[in-house]
Design an enzyme around this catalytic site. Structure first.
Site, short mmCIF file in Angstrom:
data_model
loop_
_atom_site.label_atom_id
_atom_site.label_comp_id
_atom_site.label_asym_id
_atom_site.label_seq_id
_atom_site.Cartn_x
_atom_site.Cartn_y
_atom_site.Cartn_z
N PRO A 1 -4.37 8.76 4.60
CA PRO A 1 -4.58 8.30 3.23
C PRO A 1 -5.86 7.46 3.13
CG PRO A 1 -2.37 7.74 4.03
CD PRO A 1 -3.18 8.16 5.21
N LYS B 1 2.71 3.56 -7.84
CA LYS B 1 2.68 2.46 -6.87
C LYS B 1 3.72 1.41 -7.24
CE LYS B 1 -0.89 1.00 -4.76
NZ LYS B 1 -0.78 1.72 -3.49
N HIS C 1 3.99 7.78 1.00
CA HIS C 1 3.69 6.80 2.05
C HIS C 1 4.65 5.62 1.90
CE1 HIS C 1 0.81 3.47 3.67
NE2 HIS C 1 1.67 3.85 4.58
N HIS D 1 -4.87 6.09 11.03
CA HIS D 1 -3.78 6.29 10.07
C HIS D 1 -4.20 6.09 8.63
CE1 HIS D 1 -3.48 2.04 9.23
NE2 HIS D 1 -2.32 2.13 8.63
N GLY D 2 -5.43 5.68 8.38
CA GLY D 2 -5.87 5.45 7.01
C GLY D 2 -7.31 5.00 6.98
N MET E 1 -6.78 4.87 -3.50
CA MET E 1 -6.24 5.63 -4.62
C MET E 1 -7.32 6.17 -5.54
SD MET E 1 -4.54 2.56 -6.82
CE MET E 1 -5.49 1.12 -7.33
N ASN F 1 0.81 -1.22 0.00
CA ASN F 1 0.00 0.00 0.00
C ASN F 1 0.85 1.27 0.00
OD1 ASN F 1 1.02 -0.19 2.59
ND2 ASN F 1 -0.92 0.27 3.61
N HIS F 2 2.14 1.15 -0.26
CA HIS F 2 3.00 2.33 -0.33
C HIS F 2 2.78 3.04 -1.67
CE1 HIS F 2 5.92 0.25 2.68
NE2 HIS F 2 4.83 0.73 3.26
#
Length: 482
Positions: free
Chosen positions: A379, A481, A236, A405-406, A382, A204-205
Site C-alpha cells: 500500500p 478509513k 488493510h 510492506h508499504g 491514499m 492507517n487501516h
C-alpha cells in the site's frame, strides 16, 4: 561513509551494510537508495537496526527495508531470523498489531463502468464495513466461539458461512497458524476482541477501491486475475484490540524473564525470552492465536465487501467475480526453513512491517501461483497508489523471503495533523479524483499523502535489489478509513 555516528558501507545502489561493532552479533543490512537514507537516519531507524543485532541467537543480518522507520523496539520495516535453539522471540519484533496485513480482492468490474455508482457504493461500504476507534462488527462471539476463532482462524469463518474453500486456499498459511492456544490469551485480550471481529479499526487501516492502472509483469498479473482498468478491493487491518493486548501482556512477561536471566540489551523495548523457554513458547502460542483472529477478521471483512458490492450493484457472484487474490500478513514471527551457509535450517523469522515474499515453486504458495511467485501487496498513500509485487528467489538469499510492506511514514501523526490545519483534506483528495469516507477527520489528517514516502521509490528499490518484482500499479478511486 558515516551518517552521523553510524558507519555504513554501500554494497550496491540499493543496499548498505552496518559493520559489526560493540555488542552486535551480526552486521546490519538496509535496502535503500542514497536519497532514502537521509530520511532513515533522521528517524533513528538505523540505531534500531543496530540494537536488534544484539539479540541472542540472531542469524546472518539485522535487516531493514526501504520503508523502514522508528518503531517499538524493532524498527517498522525490520526483519530478523533467530536460531531456534539459542535464539529469542521478541514481541517488539512482531508489533502491537499482530498479523496486521493486506488482502486484495479482484473483480470482473471495470472502473469506468462502476464510476456512476461509486458514491452510492462507497456510502454502503462505509456503512457495512465498520471502521474507527472502538468500532464493533456484526459478529458477536460467545466465549466458546472466541476460542474457536483463536484456534482456527479462517477455518472458523468457513464453518460459519463467511468463507469458501477457495478463500482459504489463497490466504497465507490457509488462514491458520499452527500452535495457537486460546488459554495463552488473557481474558482482557479476549474481551477486547469480543465485538471487533469484522472491523477495520483506525490509523492507517483502510478499505480501498482501486483501478489496475499499469502492468509490469503480465504473466504474473494474468495468474493473479488482474487486467488494466479493473476494479479491485484492497483491505488493510489486523488483530485489533485483541492483538494489542496480547503484545502488552507479554512485554511484561518478557521483561521479567530478562531480569531473571540477566539478558542485557541496549534497548529495554527489545524485551525477549528464549524460544525454547516456557515464556517464549507461551507467547508464540498467544501470537498464533492473535494471528488467527486477524486472518478471521480480514475474511469477515472480505465477506462484507463481497455481499455489499453485489447487493448495491444488483449482481450475482458469477457476474461480479469478486475473489481473493491473496491475503498476507506483515507483523508476524514464523518458523520457516531457510538455507544458511549451504545447509537448510529451521529458523524463527520476525517480520515487523515486512511482507513475506516467497518465490515461484515454493511449497507454501498456492499452486495457481507456482510459476510466478507469491503475491505481495505494497500500500502507498491514499492519494497516489499502491503496488502488487511477486516474490523472487533473491529474497530467500538476502532477506529470509521478505520485502517491504508499504511506503513508510516520513511525518509523525502529530506533524501530519499540524500540516493540514485549516485545509480541507476531503477537497484535496477530491481534486486527486479520490472519494473518501471516514469515521474521524482527525484520523484522515494523520494519513495525508504527504505523511508518507514515495511508494514508487520504495518499490523501485526492492525491485532493483531483487527481493520482489513489480507486477502492477493500482490507483485509488475511493477510500474508507477509520
Amino acid at each position: 561513509m558515516r551518517f552521523e555516528d553510524i558507519p555504513l558501507r554501500q554494497i550496491s545502489d540499493t543496499s548498505w551494510e552496518i559493520p559489526r561493532t560493540g555488542g552486535m552479533l551480526v552486521p546490519g543490512l538496509v535496502f535503500a537508495s542514497g536519497e532514502m537514507m537521509q530520511d532513515i537516519v533522521r528517524d533513528q531507524a538505523l540505531r534500531q537496526v543496530i540494537n536488534v543485532a544484539h539479540l541472542p541467537g540472531i542469524l546472518y543480518r539485522s535487516i531493514g527495508m526501504p520503508d523502514i522507520h522508528w518503531g517499538y523496539g524493532f524498527p517498522i520495516g525490520g526483519v530478523a531470523a533467530m536460531d531456534v535453539e539459542e535464539g529469542v522471540i521478541s514481541p517488539g519484533g512482531v508489533g502491537y498489531d499482530i498479523n496486521c496485513g493486506v488482502r486484495l480482492l479482484r473483480s470482473n468490474l471495470e472502473i469506468e463502468g462502476l464510476r456512476p455508482r461509486l458514491p452510492e457504493l462507497v456510502a454502503a461500504l462505509h456503512r457495512e464495513v465498520p471502521s474507527g476507534v472502538g468500532s464493533t462488527g456484526f459478529v458477536r462471539l460467545a466465549a466458546k466461539d472466541m476460542d474457536k476463532v483463536l484456534a482456527g482462524g479462517s477455518r472458523w469463518t468457513a464453518a460459519n458461512g463467511y468463507a469458501t474453500g477457495e478463500d482459504l486456499d489463497f490466504t497465507e498459511s490457509r488462514g491458520m497458524l499452527p500452535g495457537a492456544d486460546p488459554d495463552a490469551v488473557s481474558e482482557v485480550a479476549k474481551r477486547r476482541g469480543h465485538d471487533q471481529l469484522g472491523t477495520l479499526g483506525a490509523g492507517n487501516h483502510f478499505l480501498e477501491i482501486d483501478e489496475v492502472e499499469e502492468l509490469f509483469f503480465p504473466e504474473a498479473a494474468a495468474a493473479y486475475g488482474l487486467f488494466p482498468g479493473q476494479a479491485v478491493f484492497f483491505l488493510h487491518t489486523g488483530s485489533r484490540g485483541l492483538g494489542y493486548q496480547v503484545c502488552d501482556d507479554y512485554l511484561d512477561v518478557m521483561s521479567a524473564y530478562m531480569r531473571k536471566h540477566r539478558i542485557d540489551l541496549p534497548d529495554r523495548q527489545l524485551a525477549c525470552a528464549h524460544i525454547r523457554s516456557d515464556e517464549g513458547r507461551r507467547y508464540l502460542s498467544a501470537l498464533a492465536a492473535a494471528a488467527n483472529y486477524a486472518f478471521a477478521n480480514r475474511q469477515v471483512l472480505a465477506h462484507q465487501v463481497r455481499e455489499t458490492v453485489q447487493r448495491v450493484l444488483g449482481m450475482g457472484p458469477r457476474d461480479a467475480g469478486i475473489r481473493v487474490v491473496y491475503d498476507v500478513g506483515h507483523n508476524n514471527a514464523k518458523f520457516e526453513s531457510h538455507e544458511l551457509d549451504g545447509r537448510r535450517r529451521e529458523v524463527l523469522v520476525h517480520r515487523k512491517g515486512a511482507t513475506r515474499a516467497f518465490p515461484a515453486g515454493h511449497p507454501e504458495i498456492p499452486d495457481a501461483y507456482g510459476e510466478v511467485g507469491q503475491p505481495v501487496f505494497i500500500p502507498g498513500d491514499m492519494g497516489t497508489g499502491s503496488y502488487v509485487l511477486a516474490g523472487v528467489p533473491g529474497a530467500m538469499r538476502m532477506s529470509f523471503g521478505s520485502t517491504c510492506h508499504g511506503a513508510g511514514r516520513r511525518m509523525s501523526r502529530t506533524q501530519a495533523k499540524q500540516s493540514v490545519r485549516g485545509k480541507s483534506v476531503f477537497e484535496a483528495m477530491e481534486k486527486r479524483g479520490v472519494l473518501v469516507a471516514c469515521a474521524s477527520h482527525r484520523t484522515l489528517a494523520e494519513e495525508i499523502p504527504e505523511a508518507y514516502k514515495d511508494v514508487g521509490a520504495v518499490v523501485d528499490v526492492v525491485d532493483r535489489a531483487g527481493i520482489a518484482r513489480k507486477v502492477a500499479r493500482l490507483r485509488p478511486v475511493a477510500v474508507v478509513k477509520g
